[in-house]
Design a protein around this motif. Structure first.
Motif, PDB file in Angstrom:
ATOM      1  N   LEU A  75       3.104  -7.548   6.306  1.00 39.96           N
ATOM      2  CA  LEU A  75       1.735  -7.238   6.701  1.00 39.96           C
ATOM      3  C   LEU A  75       1.394  -5.783   6.404  1.00 39.96           C
ATOM      4  O   LEU A  75       0.312  -5.479   5.884  1.00 39.96           O
ATOM      5  CB  LEU A  75       1.535  -7.535   8.192  1.00 39.96           C
ATOM      6  N   ALA A  76       2.312  -4.870   6.703  1.00 47.18           N
ATOM      7  CA  ALA A  76       2.069  -3.455   6.429  1.00 47.18           C
ATOM      8  C   ALA A  76       1.897  -3.222   4.933  1.00 47.18           C
ATOM      9  O   ALA A  76       1.010  -2.471   4.500  1.00 47.18           O
ATOM     10  CB  ALA A  76       3.218  -2.619   6.976  1.00 47.18           C
ATOM     11  N   GLU A  81      -1.700  -2.247   0.184  1.00 55.67           N
ATOM     12  CA  GLU A  81      -2.248  -2.685  -1.098  1.00 55.67           C
ATOM     13  C   GLU A  81      -3.761  -2.866  -1.008  1.00 55.67           C
ATOM     14  O   GLU A  81      -4.495  -2.505  -1.935  1.00 55.67           O
ATOM     15  CB  GLU A  81      -1.599  -4.000  -1.532  1.00 55.67           C
ATOM     16  N   ASN A  82      -4.227  -3.403   0.093  1.00 56.21           N
ATOM     17  CA  ASN A  82      -5.655  -3.612   0.291  1.00 56.21           C
ATOM     18  C   ASN A  82      -6.411  -2.281   0.301  1.00 56.21           C
ATOM     19  O   ASN A  82      -7.480  -2.170  -0.301  1.00 56.21           O
ATOM     20  CB  ASN A  82      -5.888  -4.381   1.599  1.00 56.21           C
ATOM     21  N   GLU A  83      -5.863  -1.276   0.948  1.00 57.80           N
ATOM     22  CA  GLU A  83      -6.500   0.038   0.981  1.00 57.80           C
ATOM     23  C   GLU A  83      -6.567   0.649  -0.421  1.00 57.80           C
ATOM     24  O   GLU A  83      -7.573   1.233  -0.801  1.00 57.80           O
ATOM     25  CB  GLU A  83      -5.755   0.972   1.936  1.00 57.80           C
ATOM     26  N   ILE A  84      -5.496   0.491  -1.194  1.00 57.38           N
ATOM     27  CA  ILE A  84      -5.473   1.008  -2.559  1.00 57.38           C
ATOM     28  C   ILE A  84      -6.550   0.329  -3.401  1.00 57.38           C
ATOM     29  O   ILE A  84      -7.282   0.982  -4.150  1.00 57.38           O
ATOM     30  CB  ILE A  84      -4.075   0.830  -3.193  1.00 57.38           C
ATOM     31  N   LEU A  85      -6.661  -0.981  -3.254  1.00 60.75           N
ATOM     32  CA  LEU A  85      -7.677  -1.726  -4.016  1.00 60.75           C
ATOM     33  C   LEU A  85      -9.095  -1.323  -3.610  1.00 60.75           C
ATOM     34  O   LEU A  85      -9.989  -1.228  -4.457  1.00 60.75           O
ATOM     35  CB  LEU A  85      -7.479  -3.229  -3.831  1.00 60.75           C
ATOM     36  N   LYS A  86      -9.311  -1.067  -2.331  1.00 61.20           N
ATOM     37  CA  LYS A  86     -10.632  -0.615  -1.884  1.00 61.20           C
ATOM     38  C   LYS A  86     -10.985   0.728  -2.522  1.00 61.20           C
ATOM     39  O   LYS A  86     -12.105   0.937  -2.978  1.00 61.20           O
ATOM     40  CB  LYS A  86     -10.657  -0.469  -0.361  1.00 61.20           C
ATOM     41  N   LYS A  87     -10.022   1.642  -2.551  1.00 59.21           N
ATOM     42  CA  LYS A  87     -10.266   2.956  -3.135  1.00 59.21           C
ATOM     43  C   LYS A  87     -10.523   2.844  -4.634  1.00 59.21           C
ATOM     44  O   LYS A  87     -11.399   3.524  -5.174  1.00 59.21           O
ATOM     45  CB  LYS A  87      -9.087   3.892  -2.860  1.00 59.21           C
TER      46      LYS A  87
END
Length: 97
Positions: A75-76, A81-87
């Motif tokens: 989960l972490a 990965e989700n934060e990187i994709l958002k940026k």
């Protein structure tokens, strides 16, 4: 509000046996046991579907500590990965004319 009734596995198996061997209608057996007849039908279906694995315990089985730790790590990683994709999406959105 009534507290939820709980029945042991032995009680459930005995109720099913009574229903199948007594020759009485399901509604009569259920009334004698003090349970709704649809619950008795549900127990029969569970026993047929799961066999010896039916009525193993109440609630969901507990996850082992190792499995829980592995899921937390995954989960972490996925959150990172989700934060990187958002940026990255924000960066490329600025670049478009």
């Amino acid at each position: 509000m009534e507290k939820r009734q709980r029945f042991s596995a032995e009680f459930k198996r005995e109720a099913i046996r009574m229903m199948q061997t007594s020759g009485k209608p399901v509604a009569v057996v259920a009334r004698e046991l003090g349970i709704p007849r649809n619950r008795l039908h549900k127990w029969v279906l569970d026993a047929q579907k799961k066999g010896d694995q039916a009525f193993r315990g109440s609630g969901r089985p507990k996850a082992s500590q190792d499995e829980l730790a592995a899921l937390k790590r995954e989960l972490a990683r996925v959150k990172e990965e989700n934060e990187i994709l958002k940026k990255a999406a924000a960066y490329f959105a600025r670049e478009l004319p």
